[in-house]
Design a protein around this motif. Structure first.
Motif, PDB file in Angstrom:
ATOM      1  N   LEU A 243      19.110  23.352  52.472  1.00 28.07           N
ATOM      2  CA  LEU A 243      18.501  23.227  51.111  1.00 28.07           C
ATOM      3  C   LEU A 243      17.064  24.220  51.068  1.00 28.07           C
ATOM      4  N   THR A 244      16.643  25.044  50.517  1.00 25.25           N
ATOM      5  CA  THR A 244      15.478  25.524  50.419  1.00 25.25           C
ATOM      6  C   THR A 244      14.760  25.634  48.972  1.00 25.25           C
ATOM      7  N   PRO A 245      13.649  25.061  48.815  1.00 27.73           N
ATOM      8  CA  PRO A 245      13.022  25.090  47.416  1.00 27.73           C
ATOM      9  C   PRO A 245      12.964  26.809  47.138  1.00 27.73           C
ATOM     10  N   LEU A 246      13.282  26.847  45.838  1.00 26.17           N
ATOM     11  CA  LEU A 246      12.950  28.066  45.116  1.00 26.17           C
ATOM     12  C   LEU A 246      11.686  28.170  44.449  1.00 26.17           C
ATOM     13  N   GLU A 247      11.108  29.571  44.693  1.00 25.20           N
ATOM     14  CA  GLU A 247       9.639  29.769  44.251  1.00 25.20           C
ATOM     15  C   GLU A 247       9.864  30.073  42.748  1.00 25.20           C
ATOM     16  N   GLU A 248       8.891  29.484  42.088  1.00 26.13           N
ATOM     17  CA  GLU A 248       8.850  29.860  40.585  1.00 26.13           C
ATOM     18  C   GLU A 248       8.321  31.277  40.548  1.00 26.13           C
TER      19      GLU A 248
END
Length: 263
Positions: A243-248
């Protein structure tokens, strides 16, 4: 709009993944439990699967509701696969493309689905469409937002991006052009799964005996289902869930990925 599911692991029948679960895609076509937008997914459905040793997936798609297709129920009972992508559709806008507008979309070894909607379609993505080669635009399977989002992702895959990077870049591109879009994307090559949670629900189930299911919502009440946080990229291999946070759009990634290893 829409509910979708992908699976990689030991061979399973289509029926066990799509029809038999008490809250599977079959039932989600008329009674989803966690759908935030829309209530009935009766504007088409599709299933794609891989048959060894052929790396190119097969598809079965129809314009009507999954519950009305007796042929699919029979097919699902006997077809088994190590990798499946399936979807039931609630159309953003009514159109004339029939089953061509139903996921999964396909090219080469890939299967793709989009759960969501592009805000301001079609005008909002006109600048992005101009960046695609004309032959790729002319090859769109349908005249809807999901087909163009798939074309943008496929262009990145063909350019050398690995699956997670291709989906993350596509989400950033579309969300930058149409900020209110919902962009839950799902992609498999028959071995791995990449998915994004961006504006709608996404869950995964890593089975202890092997195999992982990624779905818009749990198809049963197994306590091992895990919800994927919004604005997250999920990638699945045979051994790991990442799981990797997506950039805005316009902002750098702020967090390192978290990994779950299956045992």
């Amino acid at each position: 709009m829409c509910r979708h599911l992908a699976y990689v692991g030991p061979p399973q029948s289509l029926g066990r993944l799509v029809v038999e679960p008490p809250h599977g895609l079959y039932r989600q076509s008329w009674a989803p439990r966690r759908q935030r937008y829309g209530t009935v997914n009766a504007d088409g459905f599709g299933v794609g699967w891989y048959a060894d040793p052929d790396p190119v997936p097969a598809r079965y798609r129809r314009a009507g509701p999954i519950w009305a297709d007796r042929s699919f129920a029979d097919l699902a009972r006997v077809v088994r696969s190590r990798a499946v992508l399936a979807a039931v559709r609630d159309a953003t806008l009514a159109g004339a493309d029939a089953e061509a507008a139903a996921a999964p979309f396909a090219a080469e070894t890939w299967l793709f689905s989009h759960n969501g909607a592009v805000a301001g379609w079609p005008g909002s993505l006109a600048p992005a469409a101009r960046l695609l080669p004309p032959e790729e635009l002319l090859s769109l399977e349908a005249r809807n937002d999901s087909a163009l989002v798939w074309a943008l992702a496929l262009h990145r895959l063909r350019g050398g991006d690995e699956p997670g990077r291709a989906l993350a870049g596509t989400v950033a591109q579309v969300a930058g052009a149409a900020p209110a879009s919902r962009l839950n994307l799902l992609l498999t090559d028959g071995t791995t799964i990449a998915a994004t949670a961006w504006g709608d629900t996404l869950w995964y189930l890593a089975r202890p005996g092997g195999g992982t299911v990624v779905a818009s919502e749990p198809y049963d009440d197994d306590p091992r289902w895990r919800e994927v946080p919004d604005r997250t990229l999920l990638t699945v291999s045979r051994t790991d869930v990442l799981l990797t946070p997506l950039e805005e759009p316009g902002d750098p990634l702020a967090c390192a990925p978290a990994k779950e290893s299956r045992t």
